[in-house]
Design a protein around this motif. Structure first.
Motif, PDB file in Angstrom:
ATOM      1  N   CYS A   8       0.830  -1.214   0.000  1.00  0.00           N
ATOM      2  CA  CYS A   8       0.000   0.000   0.000  1.00  0.00           C
ATOM      3  C   CYS A   8       0.860   1.258   0.000  1.00  0.00           C
ATOM      4  O   CYS A   8       1.949   1.273   0.557  1.00  0.00           O
ATOM      5  CB  CYS A   8      -0.917   0.021   1.218  1.00  0.00           C
ATOM      6  SG  CYS A   8      -1.989  -1.408   1.236  1.00  0.00           S
ATOM      7  N   ILE A   9       0.330   2.268  -0.652  1.00  0.00           N
ATOM      8  CA  ILE A   9       1.104   3.492  -0.824  1.00  0.00           C
ATOM      9  C   ILE A   9       0.328   4.677  -0.272  1.00  0.00           C
ATOM     10  O   ILE A   9      -0.814   4.901  -0.644  1.00  0.00           O
ATOM     11  CB  ILE A   9       1.426   3.701  -2.322  1.00  0.00           C
ATOM     12  CG1 ILE A   9       2.295   2.540  -2.832  1.00  0.00           C
ATOM     13  CG2 ILE A   9       2.139   5.022  -2.541  1.00  0.00           C
ATOM     14  CD1 ILE A   9       2.643   2.626  -4.300  1.00  0.00           C
ATOM     15  N   LEU A  10       0.951   5.411   0.648  1.00  0.00           N
ATOM     16  CA  LEU A  10       0.348   6.651   1.141  1.00  0.00           C
ATOM     17  C   LEU A  10       0.965   7.794   0.324  1.00  0.00           C
ATOM     18  O   LEU A  10       1.257   7.603  -0.843  1.00  0.00           O
ATOM     19  CB  LEU A  10       0.593   6.784   2.645  1.00  0.00           C
ATOM     20  CG  LEU A  10       0.088   5.571   3.453  1.00  0.00           C
ATOM     21  CD1 LEU A  10       0.510   5.660   4.903  1.00  0.00           C
ATOM     22  CD2 LEU A  10      -1.428   5.448   3.344  1.00  0.00           C
ATOM     23  N   THR A  11       1.185   8.970   0.906  1.00  0.00           N
ATOM     24  CA  THR A  11       1.777  10.051   0.112  1.00  0.00           C
ATOM     25  C   THR A  11       3.264   9.775  -0.099  1.00  0.00           C
ATOM     26  O   THR A  11       4.038   9.768   0.852  1.00  0.00           O
ATOM     27  CB  THR A  11       1.564  11.410   0.792  1.00  0.00           C
ATOM     28  OG1 THR A  11       0.171  11.687   0.768  1.00  0.00           O
ATOM     29  CG2 THR A  11       2.301  12.505   0.047  1.00  0.00           C
ATOM     30  N   SER A  12       3.615   9.521  -1.354  1.00  0.00           N
ATOM     31  CA  SER A  12       4.948   9.012  -1.634  1.00  0.00           C
ATOM     32  C   SER A  12       5.228   9.116  -3.119  1.00  0.00           C
ATOM     33  O   SER A  12       4.376   9.505  -3.904  1.00  0.00           O
ATOM     34  CB  SER A  12       5.001   7.558  -1.163  1.00  0.00           C
ATOM     35  OG  SER A  12       6.030   6.883  -1.803  1.00  0.00           O
ATOM     36  N   CYS A  13       6.442   8.731  -3.512  1.00  0.00           N
ATOM     37  CA  CYS A  13       6.822   8.841  -4.924  1.00  0.00           C
ATOM     38  C   CYS A  13       6.740   7.498  -5.644  1.00  0.00           C
ATOM     39  O   CYS A  13       7.062   7.413  -6.819  1.00  0.00           O
ATOM     40  CB  CYS A  13       8.223   9.403  -5.044  1.00  0.00           C
ATOM     41  SG  CYS A  13       9.531   8.241  -4.630  1.00  0.00           S
TER      42      CYS A  13
ATOM     43  N   LEU B  19      -1.848   2.485 -12.327  1.00  0.00           N
ATOM     44  CA  LEU B  19      -1.149   3.689 -12.726  1.00  0.00           C
ATOM     45  C   LEU B  19      -0.374   4.196 -11.511  1.00  0.00           C
ATOM     46  O   LEU B  19      -0.592   3.745 -10.397  1.00  0.00           O
ATOM     47  CB  LEU B  19      -2.075   4.753 -13.317  1.00  0.00           C
ATOM     48  CG  LEU B  19      -3.407   5.057 -12.666  1.00  0.00           C
ATOM     49  CD1 LEU B  19      -3.215   6.031 -11.541  1.00  0.00           C
ATOM     50  CD2 LEU B  19      -4.347   5.621 -13.691  1.00  0.00           C
ATOM     51  N   GLU B  20       0.532   5.136 -11.762  1.00  0.00           N
ATOM     52  CA  GLU B  20       1.451   5.533 -10.702  1.00  0.00           C
ATOM     53  C   GLU B  20       0.849   6.640  -9.862  1.00  0.00           C
ATOM     54  O   GLU B  20       0.733   7.763 -10.322  1.00  0.00           O
ATOM     55  CB  GLU B  20       2.787   5.994 -11.302  1.00  0.00           C
ATOM     56  CG  GLU B  20       3.547   4.902 -12.033  1.00  0.00           C
ATOM     57  CD  GLU B  20       3.319   4.936 -13.537  1.00  0.00           C
ATOM     58  OE1 GLU B  20       2.522   5.755 -14.005  1.00  0.00           O
ATOM     59  OE2 GLU B  20       3.949   4.125 -14.226  1.00  0.00           O
ATOM     60  N   GLY B  21       0.475   6.315  -8.656  1.00  0.00           N
ATOM     61  CA  GLY B  21      -0.056   7.321  -7.757  1.00  0.00           C
ATOM     62  C   GLY B  21      -1.524   7.118  -7.466  1.00  0.00           C
ATOM     63  O   GLY B  21      -2.140   6.174  -7.945  1.00  0.00           O
TER      64      GLY B  21
END
Lengths: 297, 484
Positions: A8-13, B19-21
């Protein structure tokens, strides 16, 4: 039984995720051991199910990030914080130098308070680890692909993973002389810009160039210093008790070895020493007054 | 993490996948059940421009890669180009070749990731699968998957050798590069690169055939008649690292060209409250209407006359036979991306064989003082601009970052609206299949949302609410940037 894994991705690049993919052909072996049940970037599943292991990348920057973090903690048997942003705030936390009003006014150029955006920016960016309990942290911007493999191989006994804990100087191949001898002189009489000094195999601090290695956790393999570029601290502070404040560690180290007077006027000292860990000092209160983020509550 | 929540006439899709983001799609139906509004909301914002202020200018190439983990090389290099200008240096040929090599490798990595891991799964299985992802390739063509992994591994390794780290590299510094590669590294890379040329050709033509074989229904991404913007070399051939940025209209007529800070003359922006990403438009002279711009592989293809390398050149001929140069079919973007992978690999071999890569200076010592610098570059997703100003101490006083996905943002929203209107006509519910159509209409732009939410705060700004009404109109120009 394959381990049920979510990413999972929060605010990140998303750089950590790319590092995960950079296992390259080894990913085929890893896929034998794990079952990826959620990863927005490469899959279509829209809901994170209950799972054994969740990797979480990114910092807590919006109200949605915060809610998601709490929810992920509930869904995960084990949760691993991945990368500088999740472990200690990372570069996005540099916005903590400013208030959200200042940021929105300058970026969206409107009358105060007018632009709201699709979600709410929290007053300060926080690291994931300061909001919820995490079972393991892999630091770095980004972490090494091998770190992911180690976590999966050792699941769930993360204590068996021995990440390096000393400072980067132990991994750095540049030569140190004055730094290692008990002298009362400065290692250099001048503080230099990194790109105005000659390439040598001498330690950057001895060449008068600010290098964060002395206050930064090892584990990266010293790739920046190996490329004749000084360290900027992306692996964060060493994990020992009392060295959480990477910036203070750097300033106290440098004060005794370089003529620091010039720094006050000429160098962007805060943007250097707290580049990756500003959220650790701007959110010191948070860990203590953390409301309801703990797994055991 | 809510799947298509239905509230009255509002339909939400979150997260948008592959997709990215992070993004959310929102549709609104009118009383007849037709789609009346479509919003593509970008959900993250990190305020880079704000916190870059006050940092040391020389640190820009070290901080800005963190804008994006997929194309860190683009941000690294474009920042280095802008800081070269701040340092008033013209970098040695050897350094420029090292940087271009790193850039080519990034194109291979980023496009390969998109084509094989994000986009291709839409085309190799029915829309019935619960998740279309790259693991399908394990079943349908494991051999191709292994070759793809080998190609991406090579690309990331080239970035590691030239840039120090595959993700967030650090070797491009104001005035050149910090350390050149060794002769051993060079011969190791040449060997692998040459071996990969025929393999890559094979797997790219495989994708070409797969794309051809897709049923027409899926190819019906709405046609978009927009302006295009991309970089071009002196001889009008493909240029990804250095050149003039050109804007053309839908028929290929040249509308503008710029090399430095004059980009400000041609772009205006709007802000929507439902997305952190802004909406830039091509600005014509006073009084005329502004138009949507598109950047990226298809826009580049419309702008360059030819590709100078053998296999990619051949692919380009085939492309133009199939679609025509100024095609309005957005589906052609996939093909344009595929042939750029080939060009990047062939160019990698060329650079590695160039002896200038190994001889003479690779950096010029410097110290940044008061100056203004603009870096321009073609990132995998399109034109990328970094604009910095520094003071006497060498600190950043003003920064402006214009990212490819931001330029594409109006086109993405337009495409989304058109596809949704057609696919969900007459009150049709969203099913798995419709969802894939809708998402692939966005995915084809390869949007990089982590990059996109940036400001460029020196333009005419219109704030538009969700009904499309202008609620505020600000004419704001930065005094400093304007002067340059």
């Amino acid at each position: 039984m394959r381990i049920k894994v979510a990413y999972c991705i929060l605010t990140s690049c998303t750089g950590c995720k790319i590092s995960f993919l950079d296992m390259h052909e080894k990913i085929l072996d890893v896929l034998e051991k794990i079952d990826i049940v959620y990863s927005q970037m490469i899959q279509d599943h829209r809901e994170v199910p209950e799972c054994d292991l969740i990797f979480v990348e990114g910092s807590i920057s919006t109200d949605e990030d915060y809610k998601e973090a709490l929810e992920l903690r509930k869904k995960a048997k084990y949760l691993v914080a991945v990368g500088a942003c999740a472990c200690f705030g990372g570069i996005p936390a540099m916005r903590n130098f400013y208030s959200t009003d200042e940021i929105l006014d300058s970026t969206y150029s409107q009358k105060k308070g007018r632009y709201t955006g699709p979600n709410e920016l929290l007053p300060k960016v926080k690291s994931l680890s300061s909001v919820i309990d995490v079972d393991f942290e892999i630091p770095g911007c980004p972490p090494l692909p091998e770190n992911f493999i180690e976590v999966i191989d050792n699941y769930p006994n993360f204590d068996n993973i021995k990440l390096p804990t000393k400072t980067l100087c132990v991994e750095c191949d540049l030569k140190k002389e004055k730094l290692l001898s008990p002298i009362r002189e400065f290692t250099s009489l001048k503080i230099n810009d990194p790109y105005e000094v000659d390439d040598t195999d001498m330690c950057f601090l001895e060449r008068g160039v600010l290098c964060m290695g002395i206050a930064t956790r090892s584990g990266c393999g010293g790739r920046c210093v190996g490329m004749q570029v000084p360290c900027r601290g992306c692996f964060g502070p060493p994990p020992q008790e009392g060295s959480e404040d990477q910036g203070a560690g750097m300033i106290s180290a440098v004060a005794s070895i370089l003529p620091t007077g010039r720094l006050i006027a000429k160098e962007d000292i805060l943007g250097l020493v707290y580049r990756y860990s500003l959220s650790m000092i701007t959110n010191l209160q948070i860990k203590r007054t953390n409301e309801g983020g703990n797994k055991d509550e | 993490m809510k799947e298509e929540i239905k509230m009255n006439n509002i339909i939400t899709i979150e997260p948008v996948s592959r997709l990215e983001g992070k993004a959310r799609i929102t549709f609104e139906r009118d009383n007849q059940g037709e789609i009346s509004r479509a919003e593509f909301s970008v959900l993250e914002f990190r305020a880079f421009e704000k916190f870059l202020e006050g940092r040391m200018a020389r640190e820009m190439p070290r901080i800005t890669p963190r804008i994006c983990g997929i194309c860190p090389v683009s941000h690294h290099l474009v920042s280095a180009k802008a800081t070269d200008m701040l340092a008033r240096t013209v970098i040695p040929v050897r350094a420029a070749l090292h940087r271009e090599l790193m850039h080519m490798a990034q194109f291979i990595h980023s496009h390969t990731l998109h084509v094989y891991f994000l986009a291709l799964p839409d085309f190799i299985d029915s829309f019935k699968a619960e998740s279309n992802d790259f693991r399908l390739l394990l079943k349908t063509d494991p051999d191709m998957l292994k070759k793809v992994i080998r190609l991406r591994k090579f690309a990331q390794y080239v970035i590691e050798v030239t840039g120090g780290k595959a993700i967030h590299p650090m070797s491009a510094i104001p005035g050149g590069i910090s350390k050149p590669m060794s002769e051993e590294q060079r011969s190791e890379l040449i060997k692998e690169a040459k071996e990969l040329v025929p393999i890559t050709k094979e797997i790219l033509y495989k994708v070409w055939d797969l794309l051809d074989a897709v049923p027409d229904k899926l190819k019906q991404y709405e046609t978009l008649e927009t302006h295009s913007m991309a970089m071009i070399s002196k001889n009008n051939t493909i240029a990804l690292y250095d050149g003039e940025v050109v804007i053309i209209d839908k028929n290929g007529k040249r509308k503008a060209g710029y090399r430095g800070a004059s980009y400000q003359k041609y772009v205006e922006e709007r802000t929507m409250e439902w997305s952190w990403t802004k909406f830039p438009y091509f600005r014509k002279d006073e009084g005329e209407e502004s138009s949507i711009l598109q950047v990226g592989p298809l826009a580049r293809q419309k702008i360059y006359d030819s590709i100078p390398t053998a296999i990619a050149g051949e692919m380009l001929d085939k492309f133009r036979e199939q679609f025509g140069r100024y095609t309005v079919e957005n589906y052609a973007t996939h093909y344009a991306r595929v042939l750029e992978i080939m060009y990047s690999l062939e160019r990698t071999v060329e650079i590695l064989e160039d002896d200038n890569l190994m001889n003479n200076d690779y950096k010029i010592k410097n110290k940044i003082t008061k100056a203004s610098g603009v870096g321009l570059l073609e990132a995998p997703r399109g034109t990328l601009i970094h604009h910095f100003e520094s003071n006497e101490d060498g600190r950043i006083t003003n920064s402006n970052i214009l990212v490819a996905t931001t330029f594409n943002n109006p086109a993405i929203n337009l495409a989304l609206f058109k596809v949704a209107k057609a696919q969900m006509a007459g009150g049709k519910e969203i099913d798995n299949e419709t969802l894939r159509y809708i998402e692939s209409s966005v995915r084809i732009f390869d949007p990089c949302l982590t990059c996109s939410s940036h400001s460029f705060n020196n333009f005419t700004i219109k704030v538009i609410n969700h009904r499309g009404e202008t609620i505020e109109h600000v004419q704001e120009r930065s005094k400093d940037l304007r002067a340059t």
